[in-house]
Scaffold this active site. Sequence first.
Site, short mmCIF file in Angstrom:
data_model
loop_
_atom_site.label_atom_id
_atom_site.label_comp_id
_atom_site.label_asym_id
_atom_site.label_seq_id
_atom_site.Cartn_x
_atom_site.Cartn_y
_atom_site.Cartn_z
N ASP A 38 11.94 -2.29 -3.57
CA ASP A 38 10.67 -2.95 -3.27
C ASP A 38 10.17 -3.71 -4.49
O ASP A 38 10.50 -3.35 -5.64
CB ASP A 38 9.62 -1.92 -2.85
N TYR A 65 15.85 8.66 -8.71
CA TYR A 65 14.57 8.01 -8.99
C TYR A 65 13.65 8.91 -9.81
O TYR A 65 13.79 10.14 -9.78
CB TYR A 65 13.83 7.69 -7.68
N ASP A 79 2.52 2.75 -0.33
CA ASP A 79 2.48 2.62 -1.79
C ASP A 79 1.19 1.88 -2.14
O ASP A 79 0.40 1.51 -1.26
CB ASP A 79 3.73 1.92 -2.34
N ARG A 174 8.93 6.28 -0.52
CA ARG A 174 7.57 6.11 0.01
C ARG A 174 7.31 7.07 1.16
O ARG A 174 6.19 7.60 1.31
CB ARG A 174 7.37 4.67 0.49
#
Length: 283
Positions: A38, A65, A79, A174
């Site tokens: 993203d 991540y 988000d 997310r």
Amino acid sequence: MDGFLNLNKPFGFTSHDCVAKVRRIYQLKKVGHAGTLDPAATGVLPIAIGRATRLLQYLRHEKAYQATIRFGVTTATDDLEGEVLTQQAVPNLELSQIEEKLPLFQGVIQQIPPNYSAIQVQGKRLYELARSGQAIEAPIRTVEILDLKILAFRPGDFPELDLEIACGGGTYIRSIARDLGAELGTGATLAKLLRTESSGFELAGSSSIEQLPVPLMEPESALLHLPEMVLTSDLARRWCQGQKIAIESERSGMVRVKNDSFLGIGEVRSDGVLVPQMVYEPV
């Protein structure tokens, strides 16, 4: 010019923006990427250049991540880039409550992707449907969370949790943030995301856009997770012509096919036949 580039994607850039930048810098049209990030996310974005674009589908699927989740807030995009839907202080949220819920997000789990995502439904991207105001039913998908580790917890009116996440391909961080907040009854959204590993590429070896151009990685170097299958010159020539080759092998599945150099990707069937999947370098 063929090979892979380990790019450290900057904040605010789409993955497509990065591909366009690389095309201009290397003056090549044939550029692709693995594992979309993203715009608000940063970190490892594997880029393939030239003939290496044909190898993207054979890269490893695992990713890692570092994520920051903010509690007490929900947004349309899951988000901080999206419209705030709800916002209510949750100063009494404790780390122990979060620790009780985290096992729900480990192993093989069912996940609903964010409404604002690139998944296609009836030929259209979910984010296109969401922006047009259409009713959306995002398809449930099965994903695998290999490991979850708490890095830090900051209490307050809108507490934040730092997580280290190792997962398989197709996982939406997310969605983890959103669903964790739902389980706790506080609501939550993703506040920050850094991808530290993707398809075998690591953050420590990545290059920023400002550092480009840098030398490309050899195509085979990104495929070392696949077993090696070395053919004689005669068999290699036949295989590169698209012929199936009977071999002696106790393993089945995808392999790196080689002679004096990397030739491409083959699949060993259970009956011991090596089938060409992608001939990279004809003999």
